[in-house]
Design a protein around this motif. Structure first.
Motif: not given
Length: 368
Positions: A235, A338-339, A345
């Motif tokens: 990422e 994060r997802k 978030r």
């Protein structure tokens, strides 16, 4: 050079004695929290314009790192307008006539007029950076994330070793990518006499993953950064674009000036058609670009030494020449969030002891 500052009991700049009258008081919410810009005013097309302007601001060696916009100034480009509207969103005055509160409008708040020492310092951050010369370190953390620091008047610190902080620090995310902002509930160690609640350990933190249109705000005295260590290796190359605005009251940071007139042609104006036409006509300022007044959701995590289903990782980050911060973070929960969009978030962490996160003196300090 002689500079006189009024500092209140919380270590924040205050109005000069001559201005401390019966005028309506200006207040800010120092809670660490995030809000969302309305989707209809902060859509993908609008963000693309902002990102294009951010890239222009970050790509030149000839430009300063940060810029000033007084509360009395009219914005001349889209980025200045966004900075001014963020200032107006946070600057709230309590009216003396029992009519509630009002937000900043132009350079007046009720019966109080802003001085030029009230305003905002704004800048942009892109990671990975398109211009390595604008990053002060060659470390991996500086290239992919934001090193931990306290926002302050940098010039005043350099020339007088005095630390003066903005009232509020804010981050507006223009992409969904990159490292999260991590805010620790910790002011500078030499300010502990001003904050009787500070102890040897840090009891809380707020993790905010990037989400387009999210606006994070927190007390300008707090330690924060965007550690790339919290990203998975796959990422780290995604472009992270943020727009930063610090709210200053009764003090203008030394050496910070307005964005140079000669470079304004690189930026969008509010009345652009979105196709790159830059007009020098007066800015249309009737439509404000503001985040919601409602706080975003957050996942609250209370951490104890016996907490089940939590995988801790130990991190150590340098804080300059002599200090470092050590933190034991629940990485499985942070990375999972994060997802997830249920909590926008955000993760709010509370530790039940001082053993999880603390600042200490480095045994073998290295200059960074």
């Amino acid at each position: 050079m002689e500079l006189t500052l009024n500092i209140d009991e919380n270590g924040r700049t205050a109005a000069p004695s001559s201005q401390q009258t019966s005028a309506s008081p200006l207040i800010l919410d120092y809670t660490t929290k995030s809000t969302m810009f309305p989707h209809d005013s902060f859509d993908e097309k609008f963000c693309k314009r902002l990102i294009q302007d951010c890239k222009a601001a970050a790509s030149s060696d000839d430009l300063p790192m940060t810029f000033w916009l007084s509360a009395r100034d009219e914005p001349r480009c889209l980025l200045e307008k966004l900075a001014k509207d963020i200032f107006a969103h946070h600057a709230v005055v309590v009216m003396n006539n029992n009519k509630g509160s009002k937000r900043a409008k132009n350079h007046h708040l009720g019966d109080m007029e802003f001085s030029n020492a009230c305003g905002c310092e704004w800048w942009v951050q892109l990671r990975p950076s398109p211009n390595q010369k604008r990053i002060n370190s060659n470390s991996k953390e500086a290239q992919r994330g934001i090193q931990f620091h306290w926002d302050k008047d940098e010039t005043l610190r350099d020339v007088a070793d005095v630390f003066v902080h903005p009232h509020l620090s804010t981050v507006t995310y223009l992409t969904d990518n990159g490292a999260p902002t991590l805010v620790f509930e910790e002011s500078m160690p030499n300010e502990r006499l001003l904050d009787k609640t500070a102890g040897t350990g840090i009891k809380g933190a707020f993790v905010s993953w990037p989400l387009r249109g999210k606006h994070l705000s927190f007390d300008g005295r707090l330690l924060h950064g965007a550690p790339s260590d919290l990203l998975r290796s796959s990422e780290t190359d995604e472009l992270r674009v943020t727009f930063l605005v610090n709210i200053w009251l009764y003090h203008k940071p030394l050496g910070i000036e307005k964005f140079p007139e000669a470079f304004l042609g690189r930026f969008s104006c509010v009345d652009d058609d979105g196709n790159g036409k830059h007009r020098k006509s007066a800015m249309e300022t009737k439509t404000r670009i503001r985040p919601s007044n409602s706080s975003s959701n957050k996942l609250d995590v209370h951490v104890t030494k016996s907490s089940p289903n939590i995988r801790f990782c130990d991190f150590t980050w340098g804080l300059g020449d002599m200090l470092s911060i050590h933190s034991k973070l629940p990485v499985n929960i942070i990375r999972k969030e994060r997802k997830m969009k249920e909590y926008d978030r955000n993760v709010a962490i509370r530790w039940d002891s001082n053993d999880f996160t603390f600042i200490c003196i480095m045994r073998n300090p290295k200059r960074v």
